[in-house]
Design a protein around this motif. Structure first.
Motif, mmCIF file in Angstrom:
data_model
loop_
_atom_site.group_PDB
_atom_site.id
_atom_site.type_symbol
_atom_site.label_atom_id
_atom_site.label_comp_id
_atom_site.label_asym_id
_atom_site.label_seq_id
_atom_site.Cartn_x
_atom_site.Cartn_y
_atom_site.Cartn_z
ATOM 1 N N SER A 56 3.752 -1.624 6.771
ATOM 2 C CA SER A 56 3.188 -1.006 5.931
ATOM 3 C C SER A 56 1.571 -0.547 6.580
ATOM 4 O O SER A 56 0.981 -1.470 6.169
ATOM 5 C CB SER A 56 3.890 0.046 5.010
ATOM 6 O OG SER A 56 5.011 -0.599 4.618
ATOM 7 N N ASP A 57 1.326 0.649 7.299
ATOM 8 C CA ASP A 57 0.023 0.470 6.772
ATOM 9 C C ASP A 57 -0.800 0.461 5.341
ATOM 10 O O ASP A 57 -0.199 0.848 4.291
ATOM 11 C CB ASP A 57 -0.893 2.090 7.091
ATOM 12 C CG ASP A 57 -0.199 2.284 8.915
ATOM 13 O OD1 ASP A 57 -0.357 1.423 9.316
ATOM 14 O OD2 ASP A 57 -0.332 3.558 9.122
ATOM 15 N N ASP A 63 -3.257 -2.475 9.656
ATOM 16 C CA ASP A 63 -2.265 -1.741 10.543
ATOM 17 C C ASP A 63 -0.411 -2.094 9.536
ATOM 18 O O ASP A 63 -0.530 -3.913 10.140
ATOM 19 C CB ASP A 63 -2.120 -1.017 11.537
ATOM 20 C CG ASP A 63 -3.989 -0.644 11.574
ATOM 21 O OD1 ASP A 63 -4.212 0.421 10.389
ATOM 22 O OD2 ASP A 63 -5.000 -0.816 12.373
ATOM 23 N N SER A 64 0.075 -1.267 9.933
ATOM 24 C CA SER A 64 1.975 -1.291 10.110
ATOM 25 C C SER A 64 1.377 -2.687 11.707
ATOM 26 O O SER A 64 1.315 -1.814 12.586
ATOM 27 C CB SER A 64 2.161 -0.791 10.750
ATOM 28 O OG SER A 64 3.761 -0.618 10.573
ATOM 29 N N PRO A 83 -4.375 0.642 3.775
ATOM 30 C CA PRO A 83 -5.960 1.571 3.773
ATOM 31 C C PRO A 83 -6.912 0.246 3.120
ATOM 32 O O PRO A 83 -6.515 -0.094 2.710
ATOM 33 C CB PRO A 83 -5.724 3.001 2.809
ATOM 34 C CG PRO A 83 -4.833 2.483 1.911
ATOM 35 C CD PRO A 83 -3.300 1.669 2.688
ATOM 36 N N SER A 139 2.897 -6.879 8.936
ATOM 37 C CA SER A 139 3.244 -5.849 7.687
ATOM 38 C C SER A 139 3.608 -4.503 8.101
ATOM 39 O O SER A 139 4.080 -4.164 9.056
ATOM 40 C CB SER A 139 1.712 -5.227 7.251
ATOM 41 O OG SER A 139 1.149 -4.115 6.784
ATOM 42 N N GLN A 154 0.420 -5.756 12.011
ATOM 43 C CA GLN A 154 -0.507 -7.012 12.276
ATOM 44 C C GLN A 154 -0.308 -7.097 11.268
ATOM 45 O O GLN A 154 0.090 -7.172 10.036
ATOM 46 C CB GLN A 154 -2.128 -6.141 12.023
ATOM 47 C CG GLN A 154 -2.883 -4.983 12.828
ATOM 48 C CD GLN A 154 -3.716 -4.931 12.897
ATOM 49 O OE1 GLN A 154 -4.205 -4.536 11.511
ATOM 50 N NE2 GLN A 154 -4.774 -4.892 13.873
#
Length: 441
Positions: free
Chosen positions: A361-362, A411-412, A364, A359, A414
């Motif tokens: 980006s994070d 999470d970014s 949520p 990923s 991962q």
């Protein structure tokens, strides 16, 4: 968990209250496992492109099935010079060896691909031979000055029977996806038809009295987003879809449309895809119509967004009905979740797989729900696109895949599962670009 409530009695149209909505992964698995492969079908070679073989294609005879010439020239027997037949002799047509065994020290004209006569030991190329007058007005063939030193050696320029394949050899094994070259090979092998995995037929029912199919919609109207693209997407998923039926929002229209939905060829459809009507308002009639037809709900709602009101049902005649939400992006996500696995199962194909991508980006958490987020693959990372509300199509138009974000988020950096879109290549094949300094649509 699988919801299999018969739609009858006072609770018709409602899933049992003790059943929580299944997860995204459970819903896909249920949609895949509720159906089995359709019987294979014979199709003519002209219609076989892209189909998957159910049975091996074997050579029905040796390939080639006769010894043939690889060159224009002469079939020769002996060391030469060779006596040529009288051009006026019946049957002595250039390139056709149709008249008996070739005698020693004789030659005959032959064309590329021509049948090599019995007794011929080699083919002398046209540019390597020289024809001169012989005794008593006959013609003699000799090796010309431009010939190579070893011409003609035994077997030279003769394509033996069975050189490519022997009768019974497997040329295309079951499971092969046919393309033009493989279809041509099947034809060379003597086949007119091939036995392939069935492609499920799909009837499409589009609902909504407020939907317009042309021009700019007025206030209170919406432009049809399903008609121009849903049939194509279903074809990309492995189905065969006809033109859509369009109905309003009344129960009677729903009931008639589901009862009469047919395949493109006029027969019974294997799957019916509907849009809208899966909510629980007074104008949402999917469940009630299924109940009135004696069907049963297999899946009622999914713990995901967008697309959670998706419903899957089965009618007494064996047709499956996949109810997609009315919002276009939500409908596409529901189609990938429920429709794609169902069509794959009926077509005898594996459950479409997601690929882990890091990923960018994070993302949520969203407790209790899986989020399906259209994304781009940039420099090997998955980035969500903008404009991905349930009723939007702008983001999906520029996406290459769909991130499957678990309820706990990601999470970014991962890994996150990414499903390729039906019209996009696999996510591992999407060329990446540097996202720095540019906006993702």
């Amino acid at each position: 968990m699988l919801i299999t409530e018969t739609m009858a009695g006072p609770r018709a149209g409602h899933a049992h209250p003790c059943h929580a909505a299944p997860s995204w992964a459970e819903a896909r698995r249920l949609a895949y496992e509720c159906a089995g492969p359709l019987p294979p079908v014979w199709v003519p070679l002209a219609d076989a492109d892209g189909r998957v073989l159910h049975r091996d294609v074997t050579a029905l005879q040796d390939l080639p099935h006769y010894a043939s010439s690889a060159m224009d020239g002469w079939a020769v027997n002996g060391a030469g010079p060779w006596l040529l037949p009288d051009p006026q002799q019946p049957g002595a047509h250039p390139g056709l060896a149709t008249y008996g065994r070739l005698a020693p020290n004789h030659a005959r004209v032959i064309a590329t691909g021509g049948l090599v006569p019995a007794g011929a030991q080699a083919i002398l190329r046209k540019e390597s031979g020289e024809v001169v007058p012989g005794p008593s007005g006959s013609l003699l063939l000799s090796v010309g000055p431009g010939a190579r030193a070893d011409e003609p050696r035994r077997g030279q320029h003769i394509r033996p029977a069975g050189e490519e394949a022997l009768a019974g050899d497997v040329l295309l094994p079951a499971g092969t996806v046919l393309n033009p070259a493989r279809i041509a090979l099947a034809a060379v092998a003597g086949h007119d038809e091939v036995l392939v995995r069935a492609r499920p037929s799909v009837a499409v029912v589009l609902t909504g009295s407020e939907v317009v199919t042309q021009g700019v919609p007025a206030a209170g109207e919406v432009r049809d987003t399903f008609g121009p693209q849903l049939g194509t997407v279903l074809s990309q998923l492995g189905g065969i879809a006809g033109g859509p039926a369009r109905i309003g929002d009344s129960f009677s229209e729903w009931l008639s449309a589901l009862d009469t939905a047919t395949a493109p060829d006029g027969g019974k459809a294997d799957v019916v895809i509907t849009t809208g009507g899966t909510g629980r308002s007074g104008t949402d009639h999917f469940r009630a119509a299924i109940g009135s037809l004696g069907g049963r709900i297999l899946l009622d709602g999914i713990a995901m967004r967008p697309g959670h009101p998706a419903v899957l049902a089965e009618l007494p005649d064996g047709r499956f009905v996949a109810g997609l939400p009315g919002n276009p992006l939500a409908a596409m996500m529901a189609l990938l979740t429920v429709g794609a696995p169902l069509i794959a199962a009926l077509g005898g194909r594996p459950l479409p797989a997601a690929t882990d991508v890091l990923s960018g980006s994070d993302m949520p958490p969203d407790p209790g729900r899986t989020r399906l987020v259209p994304c781009r693959i940039l420099s090997g990372l998955a980035f969500p696109v903008q404009h991905t509300g349930p009723g939007m199509m702008r983001g999906l138009a520029w996406a290459e895949g769909v991130m499957v974000v678990p309820p706990d988020g990601v999470d970014s950096g991962q890994p996150v599962p990414v499903l390729p879109l039906p019209w996009s290549p696999g996510v591992d094949m999407v060329p990446g670009t540097n996202p720095q300094g540019r906006s993702i649509p």
